[in-house]
Write a protein that holds these residues in place. Structure first.
Motif, PDB file in Angstrom:
ATOM      1  N   GLU A  42    -125.595 -90.887 126.018  1.00  0.00           N
ATOM      2  CA  GLU A  42    -127.020 -91.100 126.327  1.00  0.00           C
ATOM      3  C   GLU A  42    -127.404 -92.575 126.278  1.00  0.00           C
ATOM      4  N   THR A  43    -126.440 -93.452 126.517  1.00  0.00           N
ATOM      5  CA  THR A  43    -126.676 -94.893 126.563  1.00  0.00           C
ATOM      6  C   THR A  43    -126.398 -95.381 127.979  1.00  0.00           C
ATOM      7  N   TYR A  44    -127.219 -96.330 128.447  1.00  0.00           N
ATOM      8  CA  TYR A  44    -127.155 -96.771 129.836  1.00  0.00           C
ATOM      9  C   TYR A  44    -126.963 -98.286 129.904  1.00  0.00           C
ATOM     10  N   TYR A  45    -126.137 -98.733 130.883  1.00  0.00           N
ATOM     11  CA  TYR A  45    -125.836-100.155 131.021  1.00  0.00           C
ATOM     12  C   TYR A  45    -125.771-100.560 132.486  1.00  0.00           C
ATOM     13  N   LEU A  46    -126.056-101.814 132.706  1.00  0.00           N
ATOM     14  CA  LEU A  46    -125.728-102.515 133.944  1.00  0.00           C
ATOM     15  C   LEU A  46    -124.671-103.530 133.538  1.00  0.00           C
TER      16      LEU A  46
END
Length: 147
Positions: A42-46
């Motif tokens: 549930e963690t988001y990155y660019l």
């Protein structure tokens, strides 16, 4: 700086589900240079990655779920999905075993990150590691996203 070696795995000699894991979904906005979006659990990155094979610059910027969904809709090519297992190796290394799902079902890759180029160059892989694909772009996730 990311310094890693990458290997194909034909068959795992043990049950990886006994180790910690993450569910990963990622897609690419650009492949040269690499600009990707990733959901890990549930963690988001660019992420931005410079050119390179064994060593390259890598920068991760946090995203929220809405920004991730928006950028995912703008990605080109395949959305990659995989389960990543983290397996300790010696005192300070970790093997990351990626078991791919969907279009690349059956593909298993192992990556090991190193603190120095010297350690990466002198690495002796475990016996079950297959072909060393570190110096080929064929198994970069960004390449798989375009197949």
């Amino acid at each position: 700086m990311e310094i890693e070696r990458k290997y194909l795995i034909d068959k795992l000699p043990f049950d990886v589900t006994a180790y910690p894991s993450h569910e990963i979904e990622q897609a690419y906005l650009n492949t040269e240079p690499v600009v990707r979006v990733r959901r890990q659990d549930e963690t988001y990155y660019l992420t931005y990655k410079s050119k390179g094979l064994m060593a390259r610059e890598e920068y991760n910027l946090p995203l929220n779920a809405e920004a991730y969904a928006h950028l995912l809709g703008k990605a080109d090519g395949n959305v990659l999905t995989k389960t990543r297992y983290k397996i300790p190796l010696g005192d300070h290394l970790t093997i990351e075993i990626d078991i791919f799902h969907g279009k690349f079902e059956g593909l298993i890759l192992a990556e090991v990150e190193f603190p120095t180029i010297e350690e990466a160059e002198s690495f002796q892989p475990p016996e079950y590691f297959g072909k060393d694909v570190t110096f080929s772009t064929e198994y970069h996730n960004s390449t798989l996203s375009q197949k």
